[in-house]
Enzyme design. Structure first.
Site, short mmCIF file in Angstrom:
data_model
loop_
_atom_site.label_atom_id
_atom_site.label_comp_id
_atom_site.label_asym_id
_atom_site.label_seq_id
_atom_site.Cartn_x
_atom_site.Cartn_y
_atom_site.Cartn_z
N GLU A 12 -2.17 -9.15 0.59
CA GLU A 12 -0.85 -9.23 -0.06
C GLU A 12 -0.03 -10.44 0.40
OE1 GLU A 12 2.53 -7.26 1.43
OE2 GLU A 12 1.38 -5.93 2.73
N LYS A 72 10.64 -10.36 -3.58
CA LYS A 72 9.73 -9.29 -3.17
C LYS A 72 9.48 -8.42 -4.41
CE LYS A 72 9.83 -5.11 -0.35
NZ LYS A 72 10.69 -4.27 0.49
N VAL A 74 2.52 -3.95 -1.40
CA VAL A 74 1.27 -3.17 -1.48
C VAL A 74 1.09 -2.65 -2.91
CG1 VAL A 74 0.17 -1.02 -0.73
CG2 VAL A 74 1.19 -2.56 0.96
N ASP A 78 15.09 7.09 -0.35
CA ASP A 78 14.31 5.86 -0.23
C ASP A 78 12.84 6.17 0.11
OD1 ASP A 78 13.30 3.35 0.09
OD2 ASP A 78 14.88 2.63 1.43
N SER A 89 9.02 4.57 -0.69
CA SER A 89 8.39 3.36 -1.21
C SER A 89 7.54 3.63 -2.45
CB SER A 89 7.51 2.73 -0.13
OG SER A 89 6.82 1.62 -0.68
N ASP A 139 5.01 2.16 -3.03
CA ASP A 139 3.60 2.06 -2.58
C ASP A 139 2.90 3.41 -2.67
OD1 ASP A 139 4.20 -0.54 -1.94
OD2 ASP A 139 4.09 -0.27 0.24
N LYS A 187 4.05 2.75 9.32
CA LYS A 187 4.95 2.05 10.23
C LYS A 187 5.92 2.99 10.91
CE LYS A 187 5.58 -0.85 7.27
NZ LYS A 187 6.31 -1.54 6.22
N1 PSU Z 1 4.46 -3.66 6.41
C1 PSU Z 1 4.46 -4.75 7.19
N2 PSU Z 1 4.92 -5.90 6.70
C2 PSU Z 1 5.38 -5.97 5.42
C3 PSU Z 1 5.34 -4.81 4.59
C4 PSU Z 1 4.87 -3.68 5.13
O1 PSU Z 1 4.06 -4.71 8.33
O2 PSU Z 1 5.78 -7.05 5.01
C5 PSU Z 1 5.74 -4.90 3.15
C6 PSU Z 1 4.55 -4.51 2.26
O3 PSU Z 1 4.43 -5.48 1.24
C7 PSU Z 1 4.96 -3.17 1.68
C8 PSU Z 1 6.44 -3.32 1.63
O4 PSU Z 1 4.38 -2.91 0.42
O5 PSU Z 1 6.77 -3.96 2.83
C9 PSU Z 1 7.15 -1.99 1.48
O6 PSU Z 1 8.46 -2.20 1.11
P1 PSU Z 1 9.33 -0.98 0.55
O7 PSU Z 1 9.50 -0.08 1.72
O8 PSU Z 1 10.63 -1.62 0.11
O9 PSU Z 1 8.58 -0.38 -0.57
MN MN Z 2 12.56 1.49 -0.70
#
Ligand code: PSU
Ligand code: MN
Length: 302
Positions: free
Chosen positions: A23, A84, A104, A136, A138, A140, A157
């Site tokens: 990614e 993003k 992702v 919130d 994701s 993903d 994470k």
């Molecule tokens: N985990 C990491 N670094 C990142 C991300 C996740 O260690 O940059 C990024 C990935 O691209 C993931 C996104 O899909 O953060 C998730 O963001 P959100 O929580 O806004 O969906």
């Molecule tokens: Mn989010």
């Protein structure tokens, strides 16, 4: 939709050679320059060493690129204003011919369109802490529920709510496999303490599971939790302290929505004086190794 598949990747796909998707949000929003570019290129190298072809995915002037060149990766690491892009952003970014870093979710969509089954990242998005108030969660997770791509990550994470994330993955029907571990990894450290129902010890078994999932036309992907190697793991207590400070700061600054994850990652790097960044770099290389091995296994019997 017009997509550009790099020559090497196109050739590999045609010959049924193993390809691993990577990614670009991690490059433009997940790590500071120049470590982001250096890491992205090193990760590609790790994939190659295992005998697979890397395909770093991003969007340049509205065209999805499957297999960016090193020059393009360099631009993604430096250029200001790259958006993003998650699933919902895709129509906008493509039609308005913008530059976009794929999360992702979006990397899964584009990898699948190109015919790539395996995707390696650091951490996937999940259910954020406090989601009972903010909602919130994701995108993903929903992508994992619907797009048939296997995603290798280092667990969920630690900035997120892990038990809630596992619950949502279960609800959405996403198989989560612990690689050589009976517990979910939590990114910076190898063990979150949360048990997983499925453990596998070989890339072959994992590839077989994905193949069966596809054969049965079960929608969606598989998530592989590959624990960071002990010698690169961060100190759990230090990380947790940093995460709590970062979360408070996020609330104070009223950071919301898609800015949360990049903000938290950056803050944790600052607060741990770079220790979290080193762990992040080590774990993604480690994931690349496993992802390439799984991709190789998946090609064997296609
Ligand atoms: N985990 C990491 N670094 C990142 C991300 C996740 O260690 O940059 C990024 C990935 O691209 C993931 C996104 O899909 O953060 C998730 O963001 P959100 O929580 O806004 O969906
Ligand atoms: Mn989010």
């Amino acid at each position: 939709m017009q997509i550009r598949i790099g020559n090497e990747v196109a050739e590999a796909l045609k010959k049924n050679l193993p390809v691993v998707a990577l990614e670009s949000t991690i490059i433009s929003h997940g790590m500071p320059y120049p470590r982001n570019v250096e890491t992205a290129l090193n990760v590609e190298e790790v994939v190659r060493k295992q005998g697979a072809i890397p395909a770093t995915i991003g969007i340049i002037e509205g065209t999805p690129i499957i297999g960016m060149s090193p020059e393009e990766i360099e631009i993604f690491g430096k250029r200001e204003g790259i958006l993003k892009v998650s699933r919902r952003d895709l129509p906008y970014v493509l039609s308005q011919k913008k530059w976009g870093a794929t999360t992702v979710a979006t990397t899964m969509i584009l990898a699948h369109k190109a015919g790539i089954d395996v995707f390696v990242t650091g951490g996937v998005g999940g259910v954020h802490r406090g989601a009972e108030k903010t909602f919130d969660i994701s995108a993903d997770l929903y992508e994992l529920a619907s797009t048939p791509v296997l995603v290798v990550c280092a667990g969920i994470k630690a900035i997120l709510d892990l038990p809630k994330t596992l619950e949502v993955l279960e609800t959405l029907g996403v198989t989560v496999i612990g690689y050589r571990s009976s517990h979910l990894a939590d990114f910076y450290t190898p063990d979150s303490g949360l048990p997983l129902d499925v453990t596998m010890n070989t890339p072959k078994e994992i590839a077989e599971t994905m193949r069966v999932k596809k054969e049965f036309n079960l929608r969606g992907g598989i998530l592989v939790s590959n624990p960071i190697e002990e010698q690169y793991a961060a100190d759990k207590e230090k990380i947790n302290k940093a995460i709590n400070v970062a979360l408070n700061e996020m609330e104070k600054q009223e950071i919301k929505g898609k800015d949360c994850t990049p903000f938290l990652l950056k803050k944790v790097v600052e607060l741990t004086s770079g220790e979290s960044l080193e762990a992040n770099i080590a774990l993604i290389k480690h994931n690349a190794e496993l992802g390439a091995q799984i991709a190789k296994e998946m090609c064997q019997k296609k």
